[in-house]
Design an enzyme around this catalytic site. Structure first.
Site, PDB file in Angstrom:
ATOM      1  N   ALA A   1      -3.539  -9.954   4.474  1.00  0.00           N
ATOM      2  CA  ALA A   1      -3.452  -9.384   3.128  1.00  0.00           C
ATOM      3  C   ALA A   1      -2.074  -8.785   2.872  1.00  0.00           C
ATOM      4  O   ALA A   1      -1.757  -8.399   1.744  1.00  0.00           O
ATOM      5  CB  ALA A   1      -4.518  -8.308   2.960  1.00  0.00           C
ATOM      6  N   HIS A   2      -1.261  -8.688   3.905  1.00  0.00           N
ATOM      7  CA  HIS A   2       0.118  -8.161   3.780  1.00  0.00           C
ATOM      8  C   HIS A   2       0.151  -6.772   3.148  1.00  0.00           C
ATOM      9  O   HIS A   2       1.039  -6.462   2.338  1.00  0.00           O
ATOM     10  CB  HIS A   2       0.998  -9.129   2.975  1.00  0.00           C
ATOM     11  CG  HIS A   2       0.841 -10.562   3.378  1.00  0.00           C
ATOM     12  ND1 HIS A   2       1.055 -10.999   4.664  1.00  0.00           N
ATOM     13  CD2 HIS A   2       0.456 -11.652   2.670  1.00  0.00           C
ATOM     14  CE1 HIS A   2       0.816 -12.300   4.732  1.00  0.00           C
ATOM     15  NE2 HIS A   2       0.440 -12.709   3.547  1.00  0.00           N
ATOM     16  N   CYS A   3      -0.839  -5.945   3.494  1.00  0.00           N
ATOM     17  CA  CYS A   3      -0.882  -4.555   2.998  1.00  0.00           C
ATOM     18  C   CYS A   3      -1.011  -4.457   1.482  1.00  0.00           C
ATOM     19  O   CYS A   3      -0.600  -3.449   0.881  1.00  0.00           O
ATOM     20  CB  CYS A   3       0.340  -3.750   3.448  1.00  0.00           C
ATOM     21  SG  CYS A   3       0.469  -3.555   5.213  1.00  0.00           S
ATOM     22  N   ILE A   4      -1.548  -5.507   0.844  1.00  0.00           N
ATOM     23  CA  ILE A   4      -1.867  -5.373  -0.593  1.00  0.00           C
ATOM     24  C   ILE A   4      -3.283  -4.828  -0.676  1.00  0.00           C
ATOM     25  O   ILE A   4      -4.230  -5.471  -0.197  1.00  0.00           O
ATOM     26  CB  ILE A   4      -1.772  -6.727  -1.330  1.00  0.00           C
ATOM     27  CG1 ILE A   4      -0.326  -7.252  -1.271  1.00  0.00           C
ATOM     28  CG2 ILE A   4      -2.246  -6.589  -2.774  1.00  0.00           C
ATOM     29  CD1 ILE A   4      -0.119  -8.593  -1.950  1.00  0.00           C
TER      30      ILE A   4
ATOM     31  N   ALA B   1       0.823  -1.224   0.000  1.00  0.00           N
ATOM     32  CA  ALA B   1       0.000   0.000   0.000  1.00  0.00           C
ATOM     33  C   ALA B   1       0.855   1.272   0.000  1.00  0.00           C
ATOM     34  O   ALA B   1       0.450   2.305  -0.543  1.00  0.00           O
ATOM     35  CB  ALA B   1      -0.919  -0.010   1.213  1.00  0.00           C
TER      36      ALA B   1
END
Ligand SMILES: Cc1ncc(COP(=O)(O)O)c(C=O)c1O
Length: 410
Positions: free
Chosen positions: A367-370, A120
């Protein structure tokens, strides 16, 4: 032969020496070696002073030390000292590019190429920039490009999307979830000179050599806490050719900005993009982290992470129900940079994370900041670094196997 580095280096990380857990979340943040902890501690316990302000000995000493670390950081990435800006992290650095360069230079109809499944921090700043410019009647377009099955950027897609209005291409050097490397090497010589390249090196720095000249980067960002340093510290590289295109990012005290007749005047880089008191302990920690990396050797770090990644992928292949996200598991040759993400049939990523944590395996899930990841595409990410061992990887795979069997049996 397996690298023994993990075992020998471990004693230099107090948080690991005192723990029974297996830390497999270095892509989120790395553990800190004692030399980094001492650098922060020393600053707070002896001759604490501000940098770049006073003229007494303590102040001069710290000013000199920050200057030395700037030059050291520049050498680490193949840059010159005035091309290196200290920031509050990689997120702050990418926002600095958007605001210091983007607000000043972009015109109606200009385009930025980006990957929507990047972190992000390399997606949202461009959206915010577009929104801000739109309020002043300047409409820019954010053009998404895709990644291939290996998790690398799709060069053909980028080439198809470049237009005469392309002003910047932003890319993750090492993807934080896919663990795939993208250098844009294939674009060399095929791009108009005026198109700027921005590399997010948050995951590659400290893992593999990063040379901004070889990458052809105009901007590059590093995150100190992912390379053995402290949180809240980052690096922004700005190639000299863009210096005249930049506006002050944080105008204020000591920012290379002065006011005359109601207008801001700038004195140049690197002060132009740095405002206020710098994160002095964070920068000192970065200096100690670079010394640590040098001491171990980047080639040794890279090959250790590669060995662990390959071992992990081979182990995970034997576990029923594991499905890999794009990345090294799909690569036709033996590549690996310390990041592997996967899902397991029959369980959500967060359930797996809880179950692993109960047995002392610390991994990242979600979501690992996606941006915009749907719940059913959340995954487990395992990330290694110099202190992990082959034995830890084997134990992790065994534990996951047991978990898969339990899930399959219910
Ligand atoms: C690829 C990538 N870019 C940017 C960031 C943000 O870094 P920082 O925490 O220094 O702002 C991260 C952190 O997770 C990352 O993985």
């Amino acid at each position: 032969m397996q690298s023994a580095l993990g075992t020998t280096v471990r004693a230099r990380f107090p948080a690991l020496a005192a723990a029974d857990e297996v830390y497999l979340d270095s892509a989120s943040t790395t553990q800190k070696p004692i030399s980094v902890i001492s650098a922060v501690d020393r600053y707070h316990t002896s001759q604490t002073a501000n940098a770049g302000r006073g003229t007494y000995t303590w102040a001069n000493q710290i000013t000199r030390e920050l200057g030395r670390i700037r030059a050291r950081t520049a050498a680490f990435i193949g840059a010159d000292a005035d091309e290196v800006i200290f920031t509050a992290g990689a997120t702050a650095a990418l926002n600095a590019v958007a605001l210091a360069w983007g607000l000043r230079n972009l015109e109606d109809g200009d385009e930025i190429l980006f990957h929507p499944r990047d972190h992000a921090s390399n997606v949202y700043p461009w959206h915010r920039l577009a929104g801000t410019l739109a309020r002043f009647g300047v409409r820019i377009t954010l053009v998404p490009y895709s990644a291939n099955a290996l998790g690398e950027v799709d060069i053909a897609d980028i080439l198809a999307k470049i237009s005469p209005r392309t002003r910047l291409i932003t890319v993750s050097h090492l993807h934080h979830t896919f663990g795939a490397l993208s250098t844009l090497e294939e674009l060399r010589g095929r791009l108009d000179e005026s198109v700027l390249l921005c590399f997010d090196c948050s995951q590659s720095a400290g893992h593999i050599p990063v040379d901004v000249r070889v990458l052809g980067a105009d901007f590059a960002v590093l995150s100190a806490h992912k390379m053995f340093g402290s949180p809240g510290t980052g690096v922004l590289y700005c190639r000299r050719r863009v210096h005249d295109m930049l506006d002050p990012f944080l105008p204020g005290g000591q920012s290379g900005v002065s006011l005359s007749q109601g207008e801001l005047h700038t004195t140049g880089m690197p002060d132009l993009l740095e405002g206020g008191t710098p994160n002095i302990p964070g920068i000192l920690a970065l200096g100690a982290a670079l010394d640590f990396i040098d001491d171990i050797g980047l080639q040794a770090i890279a090959s250790h992470n590669r060995e662990l990644t390959l071992r992990l992928v081979a182990g995970l292949r034997t576990v029923a129900g594991v499905r890999f996200l794009p990345g090294p598991a799909a690569a036709p040759c033996d590549v690996g940079y310390g990041i592997v993400s996967f899902t397991l049939d029959g369980a959500t990523a967060s359930d797996i994370g809880f179950a692993l944590s109960a047995h002392g395996f610390l991994v990242r899930t979600g979501a690992h900041c996606i941006p915009g990841t749907p719940d059913d595409e959340e995954s487990v990410r395992v990330s290694t670094h110099i202190y992990n061992t082959a034995e830890e990887i084997d134990r992790f795979v065994n534990r996951l196997e047991m978990l898969a069997e339990e899930i399959g049996g219910t």
